[in-house]
Design a protein around this motif. Structure first.
Motif, short mmCIF file in Angstrom:
data_model
loop_
_atom_site.label_atom_id
_atom_site.label_comp_id
_atom_site.label_asym_id
_atom_site.label_seq_id
_atom_site.Cartn_x
_atom_site.Cartn_y
_atom_site.Cartn_z
N SER A 178 2.91 9.21 43.14
CA SER A 178 3.79 8.31 42.38
C SER A 178 3.06 7.10 41.82
O SER A 178 3.60 6.40 40.96
CB SER A 178 4.95 7.85 43.27
N ASN A 179 1.82 6.86 42.27
CA ASN A 179 1.03 5.75 41.75
C ASN A 179 0.02 6.19 40.70
O ASN A 179 -0.80 5.39 40.25
CB ASN A 179 0.31 5.03 42.89
N GLY A 180 0.04 7.47 40.33
CA GLY A 180 -0.86 7.97 39.30
C GLY A 180 -2.21 8.43 39.80
O GLY A 180 -3.13 8.62 39.00
N LEU A 181 -2.35 8.64 41.10
CA LEU A 181 -3.63 9.11 41.63
C LEU A 181 -3.63 10.64 41.62
O LEU A 181 -2.85 11.28 42.32
CB LEU A 181 -3.85 8.59 43.06
N ALA A 182 -4.53 11.20 40.78
CA ALA A 182 -4.67 12.65 40.66
C ALA A 182 -5.69 13.14 41.69
O ALA A 182 -6.74 12.52 41.86
CB ALA A 182 -5.09 13.03 39.24
N ARG A 183 -5.38 14.26 42.36
CA ARG A 183 -6.27 14.82 43.38
C ARG A 183 -6.48 16.30 43.09
O ARG A 183 -5.53 17.06 42.98
CB ARG A 183 -5.65 14.64 44.76
N ALA A 184 -7.78 16.70 42.98
CA ALA A 184 -8.13 18.09 42.72
C ALA A 184 -8.09 18.86 44.03
O ALA A 184 -8.83 18.55 44.97
CB ALA A 184 -9.52 18.17 42.10
N ILE A 185 -7.19 19.87 44.10
CA ILE A 185 -7.07 20.65 45.33
C ILE A 185 -7.32 22.14 45.11
O ILE A 185 -7.51 22.88 46.05
CB ILE A 185 -5.69 20.43 46.00
N GLY A 186 -7.35 22.57 43.86
CA GLY A 186 -7.62 23.98 43.55
C GLY A 186 -9.09 24.18 43.25
O GLY A 186 -9.87 23.23 43.19
N ASN A 187 -9.49 25.44 43.07
CA ASN A 187 -10.89 25.75 42.79
C ASN A 187 -11.23 25.70 41.31
O ASN A 187 -12.37 25.44 40.95
CB ASN A 187 -11.24 27.13 43.35
N SER A 188 -10.24 25.98 40.48
CA SER A 188 -10.50 25.93 39.04
C SER A 188 -9.18 25.77 38.32
O SER A 188 -8.12 26.03 38.87
CB SER A 188 -11.22 27.19 38.57
N GLY A 189 -9.30 25.35 37.10
CA GLY A 189 -8.08 25.27 36.31
C GLY A 189 -8.00 24.05 35.43
O GLY A 189 -8.83 23.14 35.48
N GLU A 190 -6.99 24.12 34.60
CA GLU A 190 -6.71 23.07 33.63
C GLU A 190 -5.25 22.67 33.86
O GLU A 190 -4.38 23.52 33.99
CB GLU A 190 -6.90 23.67 32.23
N VAL A 191 -5.00 21.35 33.89
CA VAL A 191 -3.67 20.85 34.24
C VAL A 191 -3.28 19.73 33.28
O VAL A 191 -4.11 18.89 32.93
CB VAL A 191 -3.67 20.32 35.69
N ASN A 192 -2.00 19.74 32.87
CA ASN A 192 -1.46 18.61 32.12
C ASN A 192 -0.79 17.65 33.10
O ASN A 192 0.02 18.08 33.93
CB ASN A 192 -0.42 19.07 31.09
N ILE A 193 -1.15 16.39 33.00
CA ILE A 193 -0.50 15.33 33.78
C ILE A 193 0.38 14.57 32.80
O ILE A 193 -0.09 14.11 31.76
CB ILE A 193 -1.53 14.38 34.42
N THR A 194 1.66 14.45 33.14
CA THR A 194 2.61 13.77 32.27
C THR A 194 3.15 12.54 32.98
O THR A 194 3.55 12.61 34.14
CB THR A 194 3.79 14.70 31.91
N VAL A 195 3.14 11.43 32.28
CA VAL A 195 3.80 10.22 32.76
C VAL A 195 5.05 10.04 31.91
O VAL A 195 5.01 10.24 30.69
CB VAL A 195 2.90 8.97 32.72
N THR A 196 6.16 9.67 32.56
CA THR A 196 7.43 9.46 31.87
C THR A 196 8.00 8.13 32.30
O THR A 196 8.04 7.82 33.49
CB THR A 196 8.44 10.58 32.22
N THR A 197 8.44 7.34 31.34
CA THR A 197 9.06 6.05 31.68
C THR A 197 10.49 6.29 32.11
O THR A 197 11.17 7.17 31.58
CB THR A 197 9.04 5.07 30.48
N VAL A 198 10.94 5.51 33.07
CA VAL A 198 12.34 5.59 33.52
C VAL A 198 13.23 5.08 32.39
O VAL A 198 14.27 5.67 32.09
CB VAL A 198 12.53 4.78 34.82
N ASP A 199 12.82 4.00 31.73
CA ASP A 199 13.56 3.43 30.61
C ASP A 199 13.16 4.17 29.33
O ASP A 199 12.02 4.09 28.90
CB ASP A 199 13.25 1.94 30.48
N GLY A 200 14.05 4.90 28.75
CA GLY A 200 13.80 5.54 27.47
C GLY A 200 13.16 6.90 27.54
O GLY A 200 12.99 7.57 26.54
#
Length: 151
Positions: A113-135
Motif C-alpha cells: 500500500s506504500n508503493g514498495l514493489a517486491r520481485a517474488i517470481g523467477n521471470s516475467g513482466e508486470v504492470n503496476i497501477t496506481v489509482t487515486t481515491v479522489d477521481g
C-alpha cells in the motif's frame, strides 16, 4: 416579483439577493459567531429590521486531483529485491492524495500500500497501477524481473 434580502457585516451590505441567499467570499473551515452577519428583507423598497444570523461554520475547500504520475515508468528488479514506486499527484495541494496500488501479476511482483514493489517470481513482466481515491486517476509502470545474466 421576488423579495430581496440584504446581508450586513459591520453595518455594511456585503450581499444582496433572493432566497435562498448565499454569502460569498467567506473563509473555509471558519466559525462565524451569531451576530457577525445580519439580514434584512426588502419588499417594494421597504427594508425590514436587521435580524441576527445565527452562528455557522463554513465547509472546507476541496481541491480535486487532476492527475497522477507513477515513477519510475519502467524498471527491473532482481528476485527478492524491491523498488520503491512514487506517485506524484497534481495539483500538489489536492485535498485527498490517497492512492491504491495494484500489480497485474502479484505472484511475480507484489506491491504494498506504500508503493514498495517486491520481485517474488523467477521471470516475467508486470504492470503496476496506481489509482487515486479522489477521481480514480490512474498511472501505469512496467516492471520486469531481472535475470541472473543481467547486471
Amino acid at each position: 416579483m421576488s423579495d430581496t434580502f440584504n446581508v450586513y457585516k459591520d453595518g455594511k451590505v456585503v450581499q444582496t439577493g433572493t432566497s435562498p441567499i448565499k454569502i460569498t467570499g467567506l473563509e473555509p473551515s471558519t466559525l462565524y459567531k451569531a451576530g457577525t452577519f445580519k439580514i434584512s428583507r426588502v419588499i417594494k423598497k421597504n427594508e425590514s429590521a436587521k435580524e441576527i444570523i445565527p452562528e455557522f461554520k463554513t465547509g472546507a475547500v476541496v481541491i480535486p486531483v487532476d492527475s497522477v504520475e507513477l515513477s519510475p515508468k519502467s524498471g527491473k528488479i532482481s528476485v527478492g529485491g524491491t523498488l520503491q514506486m512514487i506517485a506524484s499527484i497534481s495539483p500538489a495541494n489536492a485535498t485527498n492524495k490517497s492512492t491504491t496500488y495494484e500489480s497485474s501479476a502479484p505472484s511475480i511482483i507484489s506491491i504494498d500500500s506504500n508503493g514498495l514493489a517486491r520481485a517474488i517470481g523467477n521471470s516475467g513482466e508486470v504492470n503496476i497501477t496506481v489509482t487515486t481515491v479522489d477521481g480514480k486517476k490512474k498511472s501505469v509502470a512496467k516492471l520486469y524481473i531481472k535475470t541472473a545474466d543481467e547486471s
